[in-house]
Write an enzyme that holds these catalytic residues in place. Structure first.
Site, PDB file in Angstrom:
ATOM      1  N   PHE A 148       0.816  -1.229   0.000  1.00  0.00           N
ATOM      2  CA  PHE A 148       0.000   0.000   0.000  1.00  0.00           C
ATOM      3  C   PHE A 148       0.844   1.273   0.000  1.00  0.00           C
ATOM      4  O   PHE A 148       2.062   1.213  -0.083  1.00  0.00           O
ATOM      5  CB  PHE A 148      -1.065  -0.009   1.103  1.00  0.00           C
ATOM      6  CG  PHE A 148      -0.586   0.009   2.535  1.00  0.00           C
ATOM      7  CD1 PHE A 148       0.694   0.366   2.889  1.00  0.00           C
ATOM      8  CD2 PHE A 148      -1.482  -0.319   3.554  1.00  0.00           C
ATOM      9  CE1 PHE A 148       1.094   0.404   4.215  1.00  0.00           C
ATOM     10  CE2 PHE A 148      -1.098  -0.276   4.885  1.00  0.00           C
ATOM     11  CZ  PHE A 148       0.194   0.084   5.206  1.00  0.00           C
ATOM     12  N   GLU A 149       0.160   2.384   0.000  1.00  0.00           N
ATOM     13  CA  GLU A 149       0.787   3.716  -0.166  1.00  0.00           C
ATOM     14  C   GLU A 149       1.646   3.778  -1.425  1.00  0.00           C
ATOM     15  O   GLU A 149       2.694   4.421  -1.449  1.00  0.00           O
ATOM     16  CB  GLU A 149       1.616   4.084   1.070  1.00  0.00           C
ATOM     17  CG  GLU A 149       0.781   4.731   2.165  1.00  0.00           C
ATOM     18  CD  GLU A 149       1.548   5.698   3.043  1.00  0.00           C
ATOM     19  OE1 GLU A 149       2.776   5.565   3.151  1.00  0.00           O
ATOM     20  OE2 GLU A 149       0.916   6.588   3.601  1.00  0.00           O
TER      21      GLU A 149
HETATM   22  S1  MYA Z   1      -3.776   4.846  -0.476  1.00  0.00           S
HETATM   23  C1  MYA Z   1      -3.536   4.395  -2.124  1.00  0.00           C
HETATM   24  C2  MYA Z   1      -2.156   4.557  -2.573  1.00  0.00           C
HETATM   25  N1  MYA Z   1      -2.127   4.654  -3.986  1.00  0.00           N
HETATM   26  C3  MYA Z   1      -1.062   5.071  -4.598  1.00  0.00           C
HETATM   27  O1  MYA Z   1      -0.050   5.392  -4.006  1.00  0.00           O
HETATM   28  C4  MYA Z   1      -1.193   5.171  -6.066  1.00  0.00           C
HETATM   29  C5  MYA Z   1       0.113   5.023  -6.758  1.00  0.00           C
HETATM   30  N2  MYA Z   1       0.068   5.674  -8.042  1.00  0.00           N
HETATM   31  C6  MYA Z   1       0.615   6.883  -8.286  1.00  0.00           C
HETATM   32  O2  MYA Z   1       1.234   7.479  -7.427  1.00  0.00           O
HETATM   33  C7  MYA Z   1       0.452   7.489  -9.654  1.00  0.00           C
HETATM   34  O3  MYA Z   1      -0.735   7.043 -10.197  1.00  0.00           O
HETATM   35  C8  MYA Z   1       1.661   7.201 -10.597  1.00  0.00           C
HETATM   36  C9  MYA Z   1       1.583   8.156 -11.797  1.00  0.00           C
HETATM   37  C10 MYA Z   1       2.977   7.536  -9.925  1.00  0.00           C
HETATM   38  C11 MYA Z   1       1.643   5.735 -11.009  1.00  0.00           C
HETATM   39  N3  MYA Z   1       4.557  13.394  -6.840  1.00  0.00           N
HETATM   40  O4  MYA Z   1       1.215  10.999 -16.113  1.00  0.00           O
HETATM   41  P1  MYA Z   1       1.719  10.753 -14.735  1.00  0.00           P
HETATM   42  C12 MYA Z   1       2.675  14.188 -11.467  1.00  0.00           C
HETATM   43  C13 MYA Z   1       4.416  14.544  -7.531  1.00  0.00           C
HETATM   44  O5  MYA Z   1       2.992  10.027 -14.580  1.00  0.00           O
HETATM   45  P2  MYA Z   1       0.082   8.600 -13.978  1.00  0.00           P
HETATM   46  C14 MYA Z   1      -3.161   3.575   0.454  1.00  0.00           C
HETATM   47  O6  MYA Z   1      -2.544   2.672  -0.011  1.00  0.00           O
HETATM   48  C15 MYA Z   1       3.533  14.069 -12.725  1.00  0.00           C
HETATM   49  O7  MYA Z   1       4.761  14.715 -12.569  1.00  0.00           O
HETATM   50  N4  MYA Z   1       3.906  14.597  -8.755  1.00  0.00           N
HETATM   51  O8  MYA Z   1       0.588  10.041 -13.868  1.00  0.00           O
HETATM   52  C16 MYA Z   1      -3.492   3.727   1.894  1.00  0.00           C
HETATM   53  C17 MYA Z   1       2.649  14.726 -13.734  1.00  0.00           C
HETATM   54  O9  MYA Z   1       2.742  16.137 -13.540  1.00  0.00           O
HETATM   55  P3  MYA Z   1       2.741  17.139 -14.804  1.00  0.00           P
HETATM   56  C18 MYA Z   1       3.529  13.427  -9.305  1.00  0.00           C
HETATM   57  O10 MYA Z   1       0.783   7.870 -15.067  1.00  0.00           O
HETATM   58  C19 MYA Z   1      -2.752   2.811   2.756  1.00  0.00           C
HETATM   59  C20 MYA Z   1       1.247  14.309 -13.304  1.00  0.00           C
HETATM   60  O11 MYA Z   1       1.346  14.014 -11.917  1.00  0.00           O
HETATM   61  C21 MYA Z   1       3.636  12.194  -8.645  1.00  0.00           C
HETATM   62  O12 MYA Z   1      -1.389   8.673 -14.010  1.00  0.00           O
HETATM   63  C22 MYA Z   1      -2.960   3.139   4.184  1.00  0.00           C
HETATM   64  C23 MYA Z   1       0.753  13.094 -14.051  1.00  0.00           C
HETATM   65  O13 MYA Z   1       1.789  12.125 -13.979  1.00  0.00           O
HETATM   66  C24 MYA Z   1       4.171  12.215  -7.350  1.00  0.00           C
HETATM   67  N5  MYA Z   1       4.300  11.125  -6.610  1.00  0.00           N
HETATM   68  O14 MYA Z   1       0.474   7.930 -12.546  1.00  0.00           O
HETATM   69  C25 MYA Z   1      -1.651   3.443   4.792  1.00  0.00           C
HETATM   70  N6  MYA Z   1       3.148  11.212  -9.443  1.00  0.00           N
HETATM   71  O15 MYA Z   1       1.457  16.895 -15.522  1.00  0.00           O
HETATM   72  C26 MYA Z   1      -1.766   3.950   6.167  1.00  0.00           C
HETATM   73  C27 MYA Z   1       2.766  11.819 -10.576  1.00  0.00           C
HETATM   74  O16 MYA Z   1       2.847  18.496 -14.209  1.00  0.00           O
HETATM   75  C28 MYA Z   1      -0.664   4.887   6.457  1.00  0.00           C
HETATM   76  N7  MYA Z   1       2.990  13.152 -10.482  1.00  0.00           N
HETATM   77  O17 MYA Z   1       3.955  16.760 -15.608  1.00  0.00           O
HETATM   78  C29 MYA Z   1       0.491   4.204   7.098  1.00  0.00           C
HETATM   79  C30 MYA Z   1       1.530   5.186   7.447  1.00  0.00           C
HETATM   80  C31 MYA Z   1       2.637   4.524   8.184  1.00  0.00           C
HETATM   81  C32 MYA Z   1       2.346   4.358   9.632  1.00  0.00           C
HETATM   82  C33 MYA Z   1       2.549   5.568  10.409  1.00  0.00           C
HETATM   83  C34 MYA Z   1       1.981   5.483  11.760  1.00  0.00           C
HETATM   84  C35 MYA Z   1       2.752   5.394  12.856  1.00  0.00           C
END
Ligand code: MYA
Length: 627
Positions: free
Chosen positions: A434-435
């Site tokens: 996740f994340e």
């Molecule tokens: S929540 C669900 C988690 N899900 C994800 O993390 C989804 C992962 N996917 C993605 O991040 C994106 O879809 C990807 C890009 C990376 C695959 N930062 O055309 P693009 C910009 C900044 O490449 P896509 C969960 O799990 C990019 O530059 N910008 O997009 C909860 C571009 O900008 P521009 C970014 O191919 C769990 C635009 O976006 C980033 O569609 C619970 C489009 O880019 C980025 N990262 O996909 C956890 N990515 O248009 C609990 C893209 O200006 C918490 N862009 O050039 C636990 C905490 C730990 C514990 C703590 C407690 C003590």
């Protein structure tokens, strides 16, 4: 420093001309500094810049230390009560057995301020920064990951958007509730058809004719705190009209949704392998009426809101995992110190020593990265996306390895429930998923870095169209290439580290130079098709990850040694050992990324995978089926 003669410079400039075709490399995204009218701001990310073969040291040397004396005291004053909460009130094994945390335990956590750690005190929170939060995350990670998810899903991502993007009114309305009034928050992004591909969500919000509210319909899955949350950060497609062309297009918008709006329901808690104490459910939205003032950030810019919330929360996972690893190492060490086999304490065996040393190295690097990032974020850095993704990957994989080895050291005992390691192992498994899955984040790191390197080369190409006006830039670039290519000059880290780490610094510098050259080589070879070369991108990402581990430990151990702290010698040794082992891996990955041989290997792998999928499984029964 190497002085170029005029022939050398001319030849290098001609060489650089060969990079013309970079203009086509890595399409899709707008070239930096070109399309936007925003003023040019240099990217301070250490990681992004090594893709260009350039050292930008600001974020990594010296090891950042941002807490004021007062902040240090406040943090220290919270460590004890937090620790006591876990030893006296919370019971991780019971939470796991019951798949729920009892009300009294949660009440205690709220009273402790543990659910509003980073909420400013004027809104009823503890008002801590990222580094202080990271210290508390370590304690959570060492004690109960299931409870950690309840806590983390609430504040690392659940209401983080309100902290980052909220208007003053949104903050005033929601932060007091989620910080101290026992109102849980959740982050609702993932959908049945949209996991890693976050932009492809289908939930939809339609604006009312009077522009006063949106009507939301859709559903989300695997939402942590989904059954508890009264306030959610929800992402949905909305119709947006392009101001220039008038064209209508769907774009993601982020909303703050209250369960009390009506139409919000949750499914039953999911039955999971681990983090059972945390609540995970589906969430359904049926004609939910969201007031327009609950749009979070700008309309149509929800994807950025989502990724930035995730970017800013990921260091918390690194800190949490470093605490978990510490606990596993303590359990393994206690056993190694007392268990006698073949007439010897098992700690005397090289096999066990190798395991313990590696476990400590991984823990040290994870912790060094997490706090380097949190402190950079606290000092206002904006360029931490690659670093937090790396920290998430490294910490989740290291923790898995450390826990697995701890179980191995304990042998049969490690497999028994009572040691607690089997619960930790089950809990840890999700952290690689996740994340952002580690696979997607590896591609994110490599592609973002490669894009940054490609843009730099485009800049160079533009400069070469008018060399007279850009001589300084061109000569600087030519000189950098000349020195690193022939192994002279190049990256020099010697001034940043203590004498004991000079050798390690040299190795790391060589890795950085090789990394820059390999990235360029790969770009030249594959041009825009690099986006389809996932195996190569993975090798680049793996090398990048190890380089960051080397840098973070070099920097931290140097600081510890300079302050003459009692752990200095051990930290220096951890750093030296890591640099030896990581250098080998980096070289191997970079060789694989650039070698022609790999193309044949990749083709073979792809053929194998195609066949396996065609057959819905293995396809190798052959002679075994003959009889
Ligand atoms: S929540 C669900 C988690 N899900 C994800 O993390 C989804 C992962 N996917 C993605 O991040 C994106 O879809 C990807 C890009 C990376 C695959 N930062 O055309 P693009 C910009 C900044 O490449 P896509 C969960 O799990 C990019 O530059 N910008 O997009 C909860 C571009 O900008 P521009 C970014 O191919 C769990 C635009 O976006 C980033 O569609 C619970 C489009 O880019 C980025 N990262 O996909 C956890 N990515 O248009 C609990 C893209 O200006 C918490 N862009 O050039 C636990 C905490 C730990 C514990 C703590 C407690 C003590």
């Amino acid at each position: 420093m190497l002085k170029l003669n005029s022939y050398g410079s001319r030849k290098l400039i001609l060489d650089i001309y060969k990079y013309r075709f970079y203009s086509a490399a890595v399409p899709k995204r707008k070239p930096e500094n070109e399309a936007s009218k925003e003023p040019k701001r240099p990217n301070e990310s250490f990681m992004a810049n090594i893709f260009r073969g350039t050292l930008v040291s600001k974020q990594v040397f010296p090891y950042p230390d941002v807490l004021t004396l007062e902040q240090k005291e406040t943090t220290d004053s919270m460590l004890d009560p937090f620790q006591r909460f876990f030893s006296d009130v919370n019971n991780a094994a019971r939470n796991d057995d019951n798949s729920v945390i009892d009300d009294n335990t949660l009440k205690n956590l709220w009273e402790l301020g543990g659910m509003g750690i980073q909420v400013p005190s004027e809104y009823g929170g503890l008002g801590m920064n990222n580094t202080q939060y990271a210290r508390l995350c370590q304690i959570v990670g060492a004690n109960d990951l299931g409870l950690g998810i309840t806590l983390g899903a609430h504040q690392s991502i659940g209401f983080k958007g309100i902290l980052l993007y909220g208007t003053p009114e949104q903050k005033a309305k929601y932060l007091p509730k989620v910080a101290s009034e026992e109102v849980y928050a959740a982050f609702a992004l993932t959908e049945p058809s949209s996991g890693s591909d976050a932009n492809s969500i289908r939930s939809r919000a339609v604006k009312s004719a009077d522009n006063k509210y949106y009507i939301l319909n859709g559903s989300k899955i695997w939402i942590s705190n989904g059954g508890l949350a009264e306030v959610m950060t929800v992402f949905a497609q909305t119709e947006q009209i392009d101001k220039k062309t008038g064209e209508k297009k769907d774009k993601v918008t982020a909303f703050i949704v209250e369960r009390s709006f009506g139409g919000v329901t949750s499914g039953p808690p999911e039955k999971k392998m681990g983090i059972k104490a945390s609540n995970t459910t589906e969430v359904y939205f049926e004609d939910v009426k969201i007031p327009i003032e609950n749009v979070l950030g700008k309309e149509g810019e929800g994807f950025k809101v989502a990724v930035n919330i995730l970017n800013s929360g990921r260091f918390g996972m690194g800190a949490t995992m470093s605490g978990t690893m510490k606990k596993c190492i303590e359990i393994a060490t206690a056993h190694a110190n007392s268990r006698v086999q073949f007439g010897q304490k098992i700690k005397e065996f090289g096999t066990i020593q190798e395991k313990l040393a590696k476990m400590n190295i991984l823990q040290y690097a994870t912790e060094s990265m997490a706090f380097m990032i949190s402190q950079n974020m606290d000092s206002g850095s904006q360029d931490y996306h690659l670093e937090t993704a790396i920290s998430k990957i490294y910490s989740s994989e290291s923790a898995w390895h450390v826990c697995d080895e701890a179980i191995q050291i304990l042998g049969g005992m490690g497999f028994m429930k009572e040691t607690g390691l089997e619960r930790i192992m089950r809990d840890l498994r999700i952290f690689r998923i996740f994340e952002g899955t580690n696979e997607v984040l590896r591609l994110f790191v490599a592609l973002s870095g490669v894009q940054y390197a490609g843009n730099h080369l485009k800049e160079l190409q533009r400069a070469l169209k008018n060399p007279a006006a850009n001589l300084g830039f061109i000569f600087k670039e030519a000189s950098r290439r000349a020195t690193t290519t022939i192994g002279l000059g190049g990256t020099d880290l010697s001034t940043f580290v203590v004498p004991e780490l000079q050798e390690s610094a040299k190795r790391t510098a060589a890795c950085i130079d090789l990394f820059g050259r390999t990235t360029e080589e790969v770009l030249v070879k594959y041009n825009k098709n690099i986006i389809n070369e996932q195996i190569i991108l993975n090798h680049l990402a793996n090398a990048a990850i190890d380089i960051y581990a080397m840098i973070a430990t070099l920097s931290r151990a140097t600081r510890t040694a300079q302050l003459n702290l009692p752990t200095a010698e051990h930290e220096l040794n951890l750093t030296k050992a890591l640099s030896i082992q990581a250098t080998e891996r980096v070289n191997q990955h970079l060789r694989k990324a650039s070698s022609g041989q790999l193309q044949a290997e990749n083709k073979l792998i792809s053929t194998l995978a195609k066949k396996i999928c065609e057959q819905d499984g293995v396809h190798s029964t052959g002679v075994i089926d003959l009889h």
